[in-house]
Design an enzyme around this catalytic site. Structure first.
Site, PDB file in Angstrom:
ATOM      1  N   TYR A  83       0.868  -1.187   0.000  1.00 59.32           N
ATOM      2  CA  TYR A  83       0.000   0.000   0.000  1.00 59.32           C
ATOM      3  C   TYR A  83       0.898   1.229   0.000  1.00 59.32           C
ATOM      4  O   TYR A  83       1.868   1.298   0.775  1.00 59.32           O
ATOM      5  CB  TYR A  83      -0.892   0.021   1.245  1.00 59.32           C
ATOM      6  CG  TYR A  83      -1.690   1.303   1.408  1.00 59.32           C
ATOM      7  CD1 TYR A  83      -2.971   1.419   0.868  1.00 59.32           C
ATOM      8  CD2 TYR A  83      -1.160   2.393   2.090  1.00 59.32           C
ATOM      9  CE1 TYR A  83      -3.699   2.597   1.011  1.00 59.32           C
ATOM     10  CE2 TYR A  83      -1.886   3.574   2.234  1.00 59.32           C
ATOM     11  CZ  TYR A  83      -3.143   3.670   1.688  1.00 59.32           C
ATOM     12  OH  TYR A  83      -3.860   4.831   1.816  1.00 59.32           O
ATOM     13  N   GLU A 171      -3.163   7.685  -4.102  1.00 62.47           N
ATOM     14  CA  GLU A 171      -3.087   6.383  -3.433  1.00 62.47           C
ATOM     15  C   GLU A 171      -3.000   5.254  -4.447  1.00 62.47           C
ATOM     16  O   GLU A 171      -3.720   5.256  -5.447  1.00 62.47           O
ATOM     17  CB  GLU A 171      -4.328   6.201  -2.552  1.00 62.47           C
ATOM     18  CG  GLU A 171      -4.417   4.842  -1.853  1.00 62.47           C
ATOM     19  CD  GLU A 171      -5.743   4.657  -1.151  1.00 62.47           C
ATOM     20  OE1 GLU A 171      -5.815   4.966   0.051  1.00 62.47           O
ATOM     21  OE2 GLU A 171      -6.713   4.214  -1.811  1.00 62.47           O
TER      22      GLU A 171
END
Length: 363
Positions: A83, A171
């Site tokens: 992530y 993101e």
């Protein structure tokens, strides 16, 4: 990034999956998270499965947002997931890189239960971050020396994108490692600060008008700050702080605001006309409140706008007015001459508005 095509029908999804030999991922395209848990992301192995998955996903809502588009992308053989995000940390007032070796759909749960797996690097104050700095920091999470430069390069590009486009979030989740050892962005989210959009006209082509209510689109054209809600009392207020306080007071009085609407500090009667035009379009609105604390905004200009609006369209919704501040005496006199009364006490005006909304809802 994997190859992919946007589809709006099951047939288009099947055609897109055929390009990848049937092995694909069908994703609902909505501007919110939680798609995987809502069943809006499906892995398929044939054209028939892709068509069936698309048909099912297009009937879904994710957090009350209907799925109207799909992204059909090639299926990748994933070996590992990470992530990565660039965002603003409001506590430290800095831009940060958030990185975790536990990427995937449950990153929020990972952060809550095992915060040591989610690391942050402060990036504020630097227009660039050196490759060596990025390599050194990421090496604590990535031990594969072949993978490390790829991930560092992706994070550097994310930071550049964040700054160049005035983002509040960039993101990648998951940032996946596939069987060839290549790092790929399998899914991504990007949020641009609305207040900076005037600097990036090239991004307007990506705005989807259907994601806004007709009232929100009209408010944007009129230069008004407007957010649709689900209540019964339409609100027109000058100043964001007073608008928020007005909505709170309506709730405390037992009512429910139908919107946030800030006409700003302008003294233009046209803004009042536009605002009332927007409010009266909402069929759920049973009463309307104009709450003006005049400073830069002059009460007589607001009164002029109200009177002009009443002449222009047949307003059948009860209207409650509260005027106080600059030129309030003149504004009150103008309204009184037309048979309208303006409150000076905010709580009295709100109580009256809520009562009228409840009566309208009960009729």
């Amino acid at each position: 990034m994997p190859k992919g095509h946007v589809a709006a029908t099951p047939q288009e999804a099947a055609h897109a999956a055929a390009e990848f030999g049937g092995a694909a991922v069908v994703k609902g395209q909505v501007l919110t998270g939680g798609r995987g848990k809502a069943g809006a992301v499906r892995v398929v192995d044939s054209v028939q499965q892709a068509e069936q998955a698309a048909a099912e996903i297009l009937t879904l809502k994710v957090k009350d947002i209907p799925v109207q588009r799909l992204l059909v992308s090639e299926k990748m053989n994933i070996c590992d997931e990470y992530y990565a995000a660039i965002t603003v940390d409001r506590e430290s007032k800095s831009i940060v890189l958030i990185f975790s070796d536990a990427g995937g759909v449950d990153i929020e749960e990972t952060a809550a239960k095992t915060p040591e797996k989610v690391r942050q690097l402060t990036l504020s104050g630097a227009s660039t971050v050196t490759t060596q700095e990025m390599l050194d920091w990421l090496s604590q999470s990535i031990t594969d020396t072949a993978l490390l430069p790829q991930v560092a390069s992706m994070c550097e590009k994310m930071f550049r994108l964040f700054r160049e486009k005035d983002c509040s979030l960039v993101e990648i989740n998951p940032m996946a490692v596939i069987s060839t050892g290549e790092a790929m962005a399998l899914d991504a989210k990007l949020v641009v600060d609305d207040n900076a959009c005037f600097r990036h006209p090239e991004l307007e082509q990506y705005r989807n008008p259907e994601e806004y209510t007709p009232e929100e689109r009209q408010a944007k054209k009129s230069g008004l700050s407007f957010v649709s809600l689900t209540g019964q009392t339409g609100c027109m207020v000058n100043g964001a702080g007073l608008a928020m306080a007005t909505m709170d007071c309506i709730k405390l009085a037992g009512g429910s605001p139908a919107n946030f609407l800030d006409v700003g500090g302008s003294s233009s009667p046209q803004k009042t006309i536009d605002a009332l035009s927007i409010l009266q379009q909402n069929k759920d609105v049973k009463s309307m409140l104009v709450n003006i604390f005049g400073g830069i905004t002059r009460c007589d200009d607001v009164a002029e706008g109200i009177l002009t609006a009443l002449e222009k369209f047949d307003l059948k919704i009860p209207l409650v007015i509260r005027l106080i501040g600059t030129n309030e005496e003149k504004g009150r006199a103008m309204l009184q001459e037309a048979g309208l009364i303006a409150f000076s006490d905010m709580n009295e005006a709100i109580q009256e508005t809520v009562k009228l909304a409840q009566e309208g809802a009960g009729s």
